[in-house]
Write a protein that holds these residues in place. Sequence first.
Motif, PDB file in Angstrom:
ATOM      1  N   GLY A 115       0.795  -1.222   0.000  1.00  0.00           N
ATOM      2  CA  GLY A 115       0.000   0.000   0.000  1.00  0.00           C
ATOM      3  C   GLY A 115       0.823   1.265   0.000  1.00  0.00           C
ATOM      4  O   GLY A 115       0.289   2.364   0.238  1.00  0.00           O
ATOM      5  N   TYR A 116       2.119   1.161  -0.290  1.00  0.00           N
ATOM      6  CA  TYR A 116       2.976   2.337  -0.266  1.00  0.00           C
ATOM      7  C   TYR A 116       2.589   3.351  -1.345  1.00  0.00           C
ATOM      8  O   TYR A 116       2.647   4.571  -1.114  1.00  0.00           O
ATOM      9  N   ALA A 117       2.213   2.862  -2.524  1.00  0.00           N
ATOM     10  CA  ALA A 117       1.847   3.797  -3.603  1.00  0.00           C
ATOM     11  C   ALA A 117       0.627   4.625  -3.214  1.00  0.00           C
ATOM     12  O   ALA A 117       0.570   5.829  -3.481  1.00  0.00           O
ATOM     13  N   THR A 118      -0.340   3.994  -2.573  1.00  0.00           N
ATOM     14  CA  THR A 118      -1.535   4.717  -2.142  1.00  0.00           C
ATOM     15  C   THR A 118      -1.199   5.722  -1.047  1.00  0.00           C
ATOM     16  O   THR A 118      -1.665   6.867  -1.072  1.00  0.00           O
ATOM     17  N   GLU A 119      -0.365   5.318  -0.102  1.00  0.00           N
ATOM     18  CA  GLU A 119       0.022   6.215   0.995  1.00  0.00           C
ATOM     19  C   GLU A 119       0.798   7.417   0.473  1.00  0.00           C
ATOM     20  O   GLU A 119       0.539   8.566   0.852  1.00  0.00           O
ATOM     21  N   MET A 120       1.753   7.147  -0.411  1.00  0.00           N
ATOM     22  CA  MET A 120       2.522   8.239  -1.011  1.00  0.00           C
ATOM     23  C   MET A 120       1.635   9.106  -1.887  1.00  0.00           C
ATOM     24  O   MET A 120       1.720  10.342  -1.862  1.00  0.00           O
ATOM     25  N   GLY A 121       0.751   8.474  -2.683  1.00  0.00           N
ATOM     26  CA  GLY A 121      -0.122   9.216  -3.586  1.00  0.00           C
ATOM     27  C   GLY A 121      -1.057  10.159  -2.861  1.00  0.00           C
ATOM     28  O   GLY A 121      -1.316  11.272  -3.329  1.00  0.00           O
ATOM     29  N   ALA A 122      -1.567   9.731  -1.715  1.00  0.00           N
ATOM     30  CA  ALA A 122      -2.451  10.601  -0.940  1.00  0.00           C
ATOM     31  C   ALA A 122      -1.711  11.853  -0.488  1.00  0.00           C
ATOM     32  O   ALA A 122      -2.253  12.970  -0.545  1.00  0.00           O
ATOM     33  N   ALA A 123      -0.463  11.694  -0.051  1.00  0.00           N
ATOM     34  CA  ALA A 123       0.334  12.854   0.351  1.00  0.00           C
ATOM     35  C   ALA A 123       0.621  13.745  -0.844  1.00  0.00           C
ATOM     36  O   ALA A 123       0.602  14.982  -0.738  1.00  0.00           O
ATOM     37  N   ALA A 124       0.875  13.137  -2.006  1.00  0.00           N
ATOM     38  CA  ALA A 124       1.190  13.909  -3.205  1.00  0.00           C
ATOM     39  C   ALA A 124      -0.003  14.746  -3.654  1.00  0.00           C
ATOM     40  O   ALA A 124       0.149  15.914  -4.036  1.00  0.00           O
ATOM     41  N   ILE A 125      -1.187  14.165  -3.631  1.00  0.00           N
ATOM     42  CA  ILE A 125      -2.377  14.898  -4.045  1.00  0.00           C
ATOM     43  C   ILE A 125      -2.673  16.027  -3.055  1.00  0.00           C
ATOM     44  O   ILE A 125      -3.023  17.150  -3.459  1.00  0.00           O
ATOM     45  N   GLU A 126      -2.518  15.757  -1.770  1.00  0.00           N
ATOM     46  CA  GLU A 126      -2.696  16.818  -0.770  1.00  0.00           C
ATOM     47  C   GLU A 126      -1.730  17.968  -1.036  1.00  0.00           C
ATOM     48  O   GLU A 126      -2.106  19.147  -0.997  1.00  0.00           O
ATOM     49  N   ALA A 127      -0.488  17.628  -1.330  1.00  0.00           N
ATOM     50  CA  ALA A 127       0.514  18.656  -1.605  1.00  0.00           C
ATOM     51  C   ALA A 127       0.169  19.450  -2.855  1.00  0.00           C
ATOM     52  O   ALA A 127       0.246  20.686  -2.873  1.00  0.00           O
ATOM     53  N   ALA A 128      -0.226  18.749  -3.915  1.00  0.00           N
ATOM     54  CA  ALA A 128      -0.575  19.427  -5.164  1.00  0.00           C
ATOM     55  C   ALA A 128      -1.733  20.385  -4.965  1.00  0.00           C
ATOM     56  O   ALA A 128      -1.739  21.502  -5.500  1.00  0.00           O
ATOM     57  N   HIS A 129      -2.729  19.965  -4.188  1.00  0.00           N
ATOM     58  CA  HIS A 129      -3.890  20.820  -3.948  1.00  0.00           C
ATOM     59  C   HIS A 129      -3.530  22.043  -3.116  1.00  0.00           C
ATOM     60  O   HIS A 129      -4.175  23.089  -3.236  1.00  0.00           O
ATOM     61  N   GLU A 130      -2.511  21.938  -2.268  1.00  0.00           N
ATOM     62  CA  GLU A 130      -2.097  23.107  -1.495  1.00  0.00           C
ATOM     63  C   GLU A 130      -1.212  24.038  -2.323  1.00  0.00           C
ATOM     64  O   GLU A 130      -1.383  25.252  -2.313  1.00  0.00           O
ATOM     65  N   VAL A 131      -0.258  23.455  -3.065  1.00  0.00           N
ATOM     66  CA  VAL A 131       0.727  24.272  -3.775  1.00  0.00           C
ATOM     67  C   VAL A 131       0.102  25.024  -4.940  1.00  0.00           C
ATOM     68  O   VAL A 131       0.354  26.225  -5.132  1.00  0.00           O
ATOM     69  N   ALA A 132      -0.713  24.340  -5.734  1.00  0.00           N
ATOM     70  CA  ALA A 132      -1.343  24.983  -6.896  1.00  0.00           C
ATOM     71  C   ALA A 132      -2.663  24.284  -7.196  1.00  0.00           C
ATOM     72  O   ALA A 132      -2.735  23.427  -8.082  1.00  0.00           O
ATOM     73  N   PRO A 133      -3.720  24.626  -6.452  1.00  0.00           N
ATOM     74  CA  PRO A 133      -4.996  23.927  -6.607  1.00  0.00           C
ATOM     75  C   PRO A 133      -5.636  24.129  -7.968  1.00  0.00           C
ATOM     76  O   PRO A 133      -6.517  23.355  -8.354  1.00  0.00           O
ATOM     77  N   GLU A 134      -5.212  25.154  -8.711  1.00  0.00           N
ATOM     78  CA  GLU A 134      -5.780  25.382 -10.037  1.00  0.00           C
ATOM     79  C   GLU A 134      -5.275  24.361 -11.057  1.00  0.00           C
ATOM     80  O   GLU A 134      -5.867  24.205 -12.133  1.00  0.00           O
ATOM     81  N   ARG A 135      -4.196  23.670 -10.734  1.00  0.00           N
ATOM     82  CA  ARG A 135      -3.666  22.648 -11.638  1.00  0.00           C
ATOM     83  C   ARG A 135      -4.346  21.309 -11.361  1.00  0.00           C
ATOM     84  O   ARG A 135      -4.293  20.814 -10.232  1.00  0.00           O
ATOM     85  N   PRO A 136      -4.939  20.690 -12.354  1.00  0.00           N
ATOM     86  CA  PRO A 136      -5.514  19.355 -12.154  1.00  0.00           C
ATOM     87  C   PRO A 136      -4.431  18.335 -11.862  1.00  0.00           C
ATOM     88  O   PRO A 136      -3.270  18.508 -12.248  1.00  0.00           O
ATOM     89  N   VAL A 137      -4.811  17.260 -11.181  1.00  0.00           N
ATOM     90  CA  VAL A 137      -3.930  16.120 -10.966  1.00  0.00           C
ATOM     91  C   VAL A 137      -4.330  15.022 -11.935  1.00  0.00           C
ATOM     92  O   VAL A 137      -5.476  14.563 -11.916  1.00  0.00           O
ATOM     93  N   LEU A 138      -3.401  14.614 -12.801  1.00  0.00           N
ATOM     94  CA  LEU A 138      -3.637  13.573 -13.789  1.00  0.00           C
ATOM     95  C   LEU A 138      -2.809  12.345 -13.469  1.00  0.00           C
ATOM     96  O   LEU A 138      -1.713  12.445 -12.920  1.00  0.00           O
ATOM     97  N   ALA A 139      -3.348  11.193 -13.846  1.00  0.00           N
ATOM     98  CA  ALA A 139      -2.590   9.939 -13.795  1.00  0.00           C
ATOM     99  C   ALA A 139      -2.818   9.215 -15.111  1.00  0.00           C
ATOM    100  O   ALA A 139      -3.965   8.997 -15.512  1.00  0.00           O
ATOM    101  N   TYR A 140      -1.737   8.883 -15.792  1.00  0.00           N
ATOM    102  CA  TYR A 140      -1.796   8.130 -17.042  1.00  0.00           C
ATOM    103  C   TYR A 140      -1.503   6.662 -16.735  1.00  0.00           C
ATOM    104  O   TYR A 140      -0.512   6.361 -16.068  1.00  0.00           O
ATOM    105  N   LEU A 141      -2.330   5.754 -17.253  1.00  0.00           N
ATOM    106  CA  LEU A 141      -2.130   4.330 -17.026  1.00  0.00           C
ATOM    107  C   LEU A 141      -2.333   3.565 -18.318  1.00  0.00           C
ATOM    108  O   LEU A 141      -3.009   4.039 -19.235  1.00  0.00           O
ATOM    109  N   VAL A 142      -1.772   2.349 -18.371  1.00  0.00           N
ATOM    110  CA  VAL A 142      -2.188   1.426 -19.409  1.00  0.00           C
ATOM    111  C   VAL A 142      -3.277   0.548 -18.805  1.00  0.00           C
ATOM    112  O   VAL A 142      -3.224   0.193 -17.627  1.00  0.00           O
TER     113      VAL A 142
END
Length: 203
Positions: A115-142
Motif C-alpha cells: 500500500g505504499y503507492a496509495t500512501e505516497m499518492g495521498a500525500a502527493a495529491i494533498e501537496a498538489a492541492h495546497e501548492v497549486a490547486p488550479e492545476r488538475p492532478v492527472l494519472a496516465y495508465l495502461v
Amino acid sequence: MSDWRHVRTARLWLDEPVEGDADDLFAIHSDPASWAHFPAGRVTDPAAGPVMVGASRRRFDRDGLAYWSVRDADGGPVVGRGGCAVPDEALAADPTGRGWWNLYYRFDQQFLGRGYATEMGAAAIEAAHEVAPERPVLAYLVEHNHASRRTVDKLGLRLVWRGPDADDPDAEAVRLVYLDREPDEELVAALAGEGMGPAGLVG
C-alpha cells in the motif's frame, strides 16, 4: 505554505532526491519487472539516475513540488520514486500556461503489495492541492495495469479518457487518463495536443 520537500506519512519518508539516491533510483527504473506493463519504458542508461535527481530538484525550485525519493525507514535505502510534478511538456501543451500535476509512482518490486503507492499518492495529491490547486492532478495508465488502476481508484481519481496509447509499441495497448476533477475546455485541448482527442473523453 508548507515545505513539501520533506514529508512524513504513517510509514514513509518522502524527500527531495539527493545525489546519493541516484543509484537506487536507477536500479528501480531499470528492473524489467518494474515495467511488465510497459516494457518500452524501461530505463537502461545509468545516467538516468542523476538525471532523475536533477529533474526533481529543478521542479521543486520552479513549482514547489516534484517527485520524491521514498523510504520506509529513516535514512534507509530508496524503495520508490513518486509524487506530483508538472511535466515540462504539460506547460507547453496547455494554452493557459497552467499545466497539470502528473501523479507518478514506481517502487522496488520487493515492496509491492504494502500500500505504499496509495500512501505516497495521498500525500502527493494533498501537496498538489495546497501548492497549486488550479492545476488538475492527472494519472496516465495502461489499461491492463490493474494494480495501478486500483491505486488511483483508492485515491479518488476518476477515469476521464480511454483510447489508443500512441507511446506504446504494442498497437493493442489502451491508455487511461484519470483526473481529480471534471476536465475543462482548456484541459481537453491540452490533452488533444498530447495525442488524446476530445472524442475520447468519457462523461
